[in-house]
Design a protein around this motif. Structure first.
Motif, PDB file in Angstrom:
ATOM      1  N   TRP A  33      50.428  46.238  44.250  1.00  8.97           N
ATOM      2  CA  TRP A  33      50.599  45.762  45.621  1.00  8.97           C
ATOM      3  C   TRP A  33      50.098  46.811  46.614  1.00  8.97           C
ATOM      4  N   ARG A  34      50.470  48.053  46.408  1.00 14.45           N
ATOM      5  CA  ARG A  34      50.036  49.128  47.302  1.00 14.45           C
ATOM      6  C   ARG A  34      48.516  49.241  47.305  1.00 14.45           C
ATOM      7  N   HIS A  35      47.924  49.202  46.118  1.00 16.93           N
ATOM      8  CA  HIS A  35      46.459  49.258  46.006  1.00 16.93           C
ATOM      9  C   HIS A  35      45.816  48.091  46.759  1.00 16.93           C
ATOM     10  N   ASN A  36      46.385  46.903  46.629  1.00 19.86           N
ATOM     11  CA  ASN A  36      45.847  45.727  47.318  1.00 19.86           C
ATOM     12  C   ASN A  36      45.967  45.828  48.837  1.00 19.86           C
ATOM     13  N   HIS A  37      46.825  46.722  49.306  1.00 24.93           N
ATOM     14  CA  HIS A  37      47.005  46.908  50.741  1.00 24.93           C
ATOM     15  C   HIS A  37      46.433  48.248  51.212  1.00 24.93           C
ATOM     16  N   GLY A  38      45.499  48.784  50.450  1.00 24.71           N
ATOM     17  CA  GLY A  38      44.743  49.949  50.889  1.00 24.71           C
ATOM     18  C   GLY A  38      45.376  51.294  50.664  1.00 24.71           C
ATOM     19  N   VAL A  39      46.441  51.346  49.872  1.00 26.30           N
ATOM     20  CA  VAL A  39      47.113  52.615  49.586  1.00 26.30           C
ATOM     21  C   VAL A  39      46.601  53.150  48.243  1.00 26.30           C
ATOM     22  N   VAL A  52      58.787  45.150  49.037  1.00 23.62           N
ATOM     23  CA  VAL A  52      57.690  45.208  48.060  1.00 23.62           C
ATOM     24  C   VAL A  52      58.243  45.191  46.641  1.00 23.62           C
ATOM     25  N   SER A  86      53.844  34.970  45.366  1.00 22.72           N
ATOM     26  CA  SER A  86      53.396  36.358  45.301  1.00 22.72           C
ATOM     27  C   SER A  86      51.926  36.512  45.664  1.00 22.72           C
ATOM     28  N   THR A 107      49.690  40.117  46.730  1.00 21.03           N
ATOM     29  CA  THR A 107      49.166  40.332  48.080  1.00 21.03           C
ATOM     30  C   THR A 107      50.147  39.826  49.138  1.00 21.03           C
ATOM     31  N   PRO A 127      53.147  39.364  51.938  1.00 22.15           N
ATOM     32  CA  PRO A 127      53.434  40.227  53.089  1.00 22.15           C
ATOM     33  C   PRO A 127      54.727  41.015  52.906  1.00 22.15           C
ATOM     34  N   ASN A 128      54.729  42.206  53.436  1.00 19.99           N
ATOM     35  CA  ASN A 128      55.927  43.051  53.392  1.00 19.99           C
ATOM     36  C   ASN A 128      56.815  42.700  54.586  1.00 19.99           C
TER      37      ASN A 128
END
Length: 373
Positions: free
Chosen positions: A100-106, A229, A290, A294, A296-297
């Protein structure tokens, strides 16, 4: 600890592979339920087959499996071996949160590298939750942490402990090797069900945690968005393992009672199928919502996921209870797998959040408040 998963491994191949591993494990499940010993060999197979790295994106050396596919893998393992499946779900949900973090640019590359190399992650989130526990003392270059973390499913086969501790009104999140100095396991797990999940207590005795290992620092009181998350990544996977338990219960009823025409048996079987259908539909909806990690948080997403978890857990327990009712005395005997399945399925109610906390959480969010008072 090298993973052997291929970038070209198909979804069907991985699910079939999980089924094959489950069949290998099936013959020892009853004995491990009796001895309450986790299967080290099972986790060796999950590593060497690449299933432990299935969720890691292919560009980081993993299998690139979807969230839903990982759920199918856990469901397959849950059919013969609930303890292994639930313990493996604890590792898998931590990887899912990193996806999830990777999918949100982290940047999650460091964790992905460890998992692709065969590392098994161990979670203490259920015992820590918002407030966390233990004590962290600031020292040069980091912190000294002392705590007892339970339950920590799979800790005997794990490599990296993902945990947290309190420091001056804040919660520090970090990951440390289970082989680090001062880390030990107190074998406290002696439970009603899931007896072979190895959910013992991890003891941190003045363990040094370097500043570089601290991934997040947050206030100890307010609801932290990071748990939205965790809820979205974890609960579909955890519930999928328990759906596998219900699958086996329903299959057993169909086999044991095949051809029986008594009205009360058909009625109980039909009620069982109603509960089973409710549970499987809800878990499927969790994966759909889910959107392959991706989502939303936001609190509303977490509240909806938690609501589905509560209702699905109730339906799963009801499924196995009615399986025993349908089979009569045979299902109550320890000679029948239903007796163990009934004990194991009850574990689903203890994953966050328990019903009373969940309904309060979801109700507060609906009415426009923070999830916590």
């Amino acid at each position: 600890m090298t993973s052997t998963v291929s970038d070209t491994t198909s979804s069907t191949d991985r699910v079939l592979l999980a089924r094959e591993i489950g069949e290998i494990l099936r013959s020892e499940v009853s004995e491990r339920d009796r001895t309450a010993e986790i299967s080290v060999a099972a986790f060796d197979r999950l590593r060497s087959s690449g299933l432990s790295a299935a969720l890691v994106p292919t560009e980081f050396g993993g299998g690139g499996a979807s969230h839903r596919e990982m759920g199918e893998i856990l469901r397959e393992l849950g059919r013969p071996d609930p303890s292994t499946a639930v313990a493996f779900a604890m590792h898998s949900h931590l990887v899912a949160a990193q996806v999830w973090r990777h999918n949100h640019g982290v940047d999650a590359s460091a964790v992905f590298a460890k998992v692709a190399g065969g590392a098994i992650l161990i979670s203490t989130g259920a015992s820590d939750w918002v407030e966390s526990n233990g004590h962290a003392e600031r020292v040069e270059g980091g912190f000294r942490v002392s705590a007892r973390k339970a339950p920590a499913s799979g800790c005997e086969v794990g490599d990296l402990l993902v945990t947290s501790a309190r420091h001056d009104g804040e919660v520090l999140h970090f990951a440390i090797p289970l082989a680090a100095a001062g880390v030990s396991i107190d074998k406290t797990w002696d439970s009603f069900g899931l007896r072979a999940s190895g959910s013992h207590t991890v003891v941190l005795d003045d363990v040094f945690v370097p500043d570089a290992a601290i991934s997040l620092t947050r206030p100890a009181g307010p609801w932290p968005p990071v748990l939205n998350v965790v809820i979205g990544a974890a609960l579909p996977l955890v519930l999928a393992a328990y759906v596998g338990v219900a699958d086996t219960a329903v299959d057993l009823v169909a086999r044991l009672m095949k051809g029986r025409a008594q009205a009360h048996i058909a009625q109980s079987a039909g009620e069982m199928l109603n509960a089973y259908t409710t549970a499987t539909d809800l878990v499927s909806a969790m994966f759909t919502d889910s959107e392959n990690l991706t989502f939303p948080n936001i609190d509303a997403y977490a509240a909806r996921t938690l609501s589905r978890k509560t209702v699905a857990a109730d339906a799963l327990i009801t499924t196995v209870r009615l399986a025993i009712e349908t089979t009569g005395g045979a299902g109550y005997s320890r000679a029948c797998d239903l007796e163990r399945l009934y004990r194991d399925i009850h574990g689903c109610q203890f994953h966050p959040l328990p019903r009373a906390k969940q309904t309060r959480f979801s109700g507060r969010v609906l009415l426009g408040h923070s999830p916590l008072d």
